[in-house]
Design a protein around this motif. Structure first.
Motif, PDB file in Angstrom:
ATOM      1  N   LEU A 112      -5.268 -10.816  -3.143  1.00  0.00           N
ATOM      2  CA  LEU A 112      -6.169 -10.015  -3.440  1.00  0.00           C
ATOM      3  C   LEU A 112      -6.046  -9.951  -5.086  1.00  0.00           C
ATOM      4  CD1 LEU A 112      -7.711  -7.216  -1.204  1.00  0.00           C
ATOM      5  CD2 LEU A 112      -8.084  -9.591  -1.471  1.00  0.00           C
ATOM      6  N   GLU A 124     -12.505  -1.290   2.752  1.00  0.00           N
ATOM      7  CA  GLU A 124     -12.645  -1.451   1.608  1.00  0.00           C
ATOM      8  C   GLU A 124     -12.849  -3.289   1.640  1.00  0.00           C
ATOM      9  OE1 GLU A 124     -11.962   1.789  -0.088  1.00  0.00           O
ATOM     10  OE2 GLU A 124     -12.664   2.076   1.601  1.00  0.00           O
ATOM     11  N   GLU A 125     -11.187  -3.061   1.410  1.00  0.00           N
ATOM     12  CA  GLU A 125     -10.099  -4.944   1.287  1.00  0.00           C
ATOM     13  C   GLU A 125     -10.453  -5.541   2.587  1.00  0.00           C
ATOM     14  OE1 GLU A 125      -7.443  -3.256  -2.057  1.00  0.00           O
ATOM     15  OE2 GLU A 125      -6.889  -3.416  -0.230  1.00  0.00           O
ATOM     16  N   ARG A 131      -1.292  -8.872  -1.418  1.00  0.00           N
ATOM     17  CA  ARG A 131      -1.373  -7.236  -1.103  1.00  0.00           C
ATOM     18  C   ARG A 131      -0.464  -6.912   0.950  1.00  0.00           C
ATOM     19  NH1 ARG A 131      -4.614  -5.161  -3.627  1.00  0.00           N
ATOM     20  NH2 ARG A 131      -4.530  -3.173  -2.443  1.00  0.00           N
ATOM     21  N   ARG A 139      -9.332 -15.350  -4.755  1.00  0.00           N
ATOM     22  CA  ARG A 139      -8.944 -14.183  -3.038  1.00  0.00           C
ATOM     23  C   ARG A 139      -8.877 -14.848  -1.872  1.00  0.00           C
ATOM     24  NH1 ARG A 139     -14.516 -11.852  -2.492  1.00  0.00           N
ATOM     25  NH2 ARG A 139     -13.976 -10.399  -4.489  1.00  0.00           N
ATOM     26  N   LEU A 186      -3.895  -2.901   3.263  1.00  0.00           N
ATOM     27  CA  LEU A 186      -4.899  -2.809   2.734  1.00  0.00           C
ATOM     28  C   LEU A 186      -5.995  -1.557   3.021  1.00  0.00           C
ATOM     29  CD1 LEU A 186      -5.497  -6.607   3.632  1.00  0.00           C
ATOM     30  CD2 LEU A 186      -5.024  -5.615   1.683  1.00  0.00           C
ATOM     31  N   GLU A 187      -7.020  -1.151   1.808  1.00  0.00           N
ATOM     32  CA  GLU A 187      -7.676  -0.267   2.696  1.00  0.00           C
ATOM     33  C   GLU A 187      -9.012  -0.927   3.458  1.00  0.00           C
ATOM     34  OE1 GLU A 187      -6.725   2.719   1.209  1.00  0.00           O
ATOM     35  OE2 GLU A 187      -5.555   2.083   0.793  1.00  0.00           O
ATOM     36  N   LEU A 192     -14.103  -6.825   3.092  1.00  0.00           N
ATOM     37  CA  LEU A 192     -14.101  -8.193   2.116  1.00  0.00           C
ATOM     38  C   LEU A 192     -13.801  -9.280   2.105  1.00  0.00           C
ATOM     39  CD1 LEU A 192     -15.140  -8.137  -0.773  1.00  0.00           C
ATOM     40  CD2 LEU A 192     -12.950  -8.067  -1.355  1.00  0.00           C
ATOM     41  N   SER A 207      -4.482 -11.808   8.120  1.00  0.00           N
ATOM     42  CA  SER A 207      -6.139 -12.096   7.749  1.00  0.00           C
ATOM     43  C   SER A 207      -6.906 -13.343   8.089  1.00  0.00           C
ATOM     44  CB  SER A 207      -5.926 -11.621   6.251  1.00  0.00           C
ATOM     45  OG  SER A 207      -5.309 -12.319   5.116  1.00  0.00           O
ATOM     46  N   SER A 244       0.450  -1.511   0.263  1.00  0.00           N
ATOM     47  CA  SER A 244      -0.077   0.234  -0.213  1.00  0.00           C
ATOM     48  C   SER A 244       0.764   1.015  -0.474  1.00  0.00           C
ATOM     49  CB  SER A 244      -0.773  -0.232   1.544  1.00  0.00           C
ATOM     50  OG  SER A 244      -0.182   0.437   1.787  1.00  0.00           O
TER      51      SER A 244
END
Ligand code: PSU
Ligand code: MN
Length: 305
Positions: A63, A74-75, A68, A102, A71-72, A78, A27, A9
């Motif tokens: 992703l 929104e991610e 990644r 994913r 992360l943002e 998700l 995650s 990022s």
């Protein structure tokens, strides 16, 4: 070449360029370890804690065909709500990347990503380990062999209580992985502070830990380090109660034929229901406690190097 598969990022890339402290976060705990909405709240809270301590958080996932790092929001959403999020350990990474799928990353996969991104410190809840009955099932988490290979310091609250803790420590000894207690001389047992299993090294503060990390890597010793940070006293659960529900959950897993990568998420979910949410509350508390310590270690380490 590496960049084809790896994306940092902007915030993480900037922290790297400025040689600032960064803490990797996994995650799998978001997608498979905690229920919604607590998983999303926790993912955001962990990033906040790391920032508060002056480090940059880097939550890791796979992703759309890329690993990644950072992360943002929104991610994160998700990962917290998506039904089609796979669970990626070391061996899953190549196929998931090639297929553009994913996945949430376990401790082993997050260590790999952190190392690729030049991140030295990583916080999780409890690592995977040697499962009870592993003498028959051979179920030993890939987290342990990763710790033997990949140079990342992992802060955890011990190995999860569903595991065989004495065998997990034996395995780590065989693999040559240092295990240090943070202000404790015994290995913590995830929901409780004391497994009764002694550790050889009790570390009193972040500086002592950072110096020892530096000594290992200065010598070119391969592999990671496990820093065992007990759950805070006010959040710890009753040991006898935990043993009872763990036995019950293991029995149910056996009866239902739950195996492989599905076992740990199944057990965590059953423990939550069997305790009316007590294990969930404890899990949230310990993972936040680990993020804080990891950030302090990362900041201290960044000043030494
Ligand atoms: N810590 C938690 N909850 C979790 C995990 C860790 O508090 O769900 C995850 C980590 O991603 C770890 C994984 O790598 O559980 C272990 O899975 P297995 O036992 O299948 O190797
Ligand atoms: Mn397993």
């Amino acid at each position: 070449m590496k960049d084809e598969y790896l994306k940092l990022s902007p915030e993480v890339a900037r922290a790297r360029a400025d040689r600032k402290a960064i803490v990797a976060l996994e995650s799998t705990i978001i997608s498979h370890g905690l229920p919604y909405p607590e998983n999303l709240e926790t993912a955001l809270a962990l990033e906040g804690i790391v920032r508060q301590e002056g480090a940059t958080p880097a939550t890791v996932a796979i992703l759309a065909g890329r690993i990644r790092v950072g992360l943002e929001v929104e991610e994160l959403e998700l990962l917290a709500t998506g039904k089609d999020v796979l669970k990626a350990s070391r061996r899953d990474i190549p196929a998931i990347l090639a297929r553009g799928l994913r996945a949430a990353t376990t401790v082993s996969a997050t260590m790999i990503a952190a190392h690729l991104a030049g991140i030295k410190v990583f916080a999780t809840g409890g690592i995977g380990g040697v499962h009870r009955g592993a003498q028959q099932t051979f179920d030993v988490s890939a987290d342990l062999t990763e710790l033997a290979k990949t140079p990342v310091a992992v802060v955890c609250a011990g190995a999860k209580a569903i595991l065989d803790l004495p065998l997990t420590l034996e395995y780590l000894e065989t693999l040559g992985v240092p295990v240090w207690g943070y202000q404790t001389g015994v290995f913590p047992a995830f929901y409780t502070r004391d497994s009764g299993l002694p550790l050889d090294y009790r570390m009193e503060d972040e500086l002592e830990i950072a110096r020892a990390i530096q000594a290992k890597w200065d010598l070119g010793q391969e592999g990671g380090i496990l820093i065992a940070n007990p759950i805070p006293p006010q959040d710890e659960l009753d040991q006898t109660m935990v043993q009872g529900v763990v036995s019950q959950a293991l029995k149910e897993a056996d009866q239902q034929g739950i195996r492989g990568k599905h076992l740990t998420p199944f057990l965590l979910d059953r423990l939550k229901d069997l305790t009316g949410g007590l294990t969930l509350q404890a899990n949230l508390a310990l993972v936040k406690n680990n993020a804080r310590l990891a950030a302090r270690i990362a900041v201290t380490l960044s000043r030494l190097i």
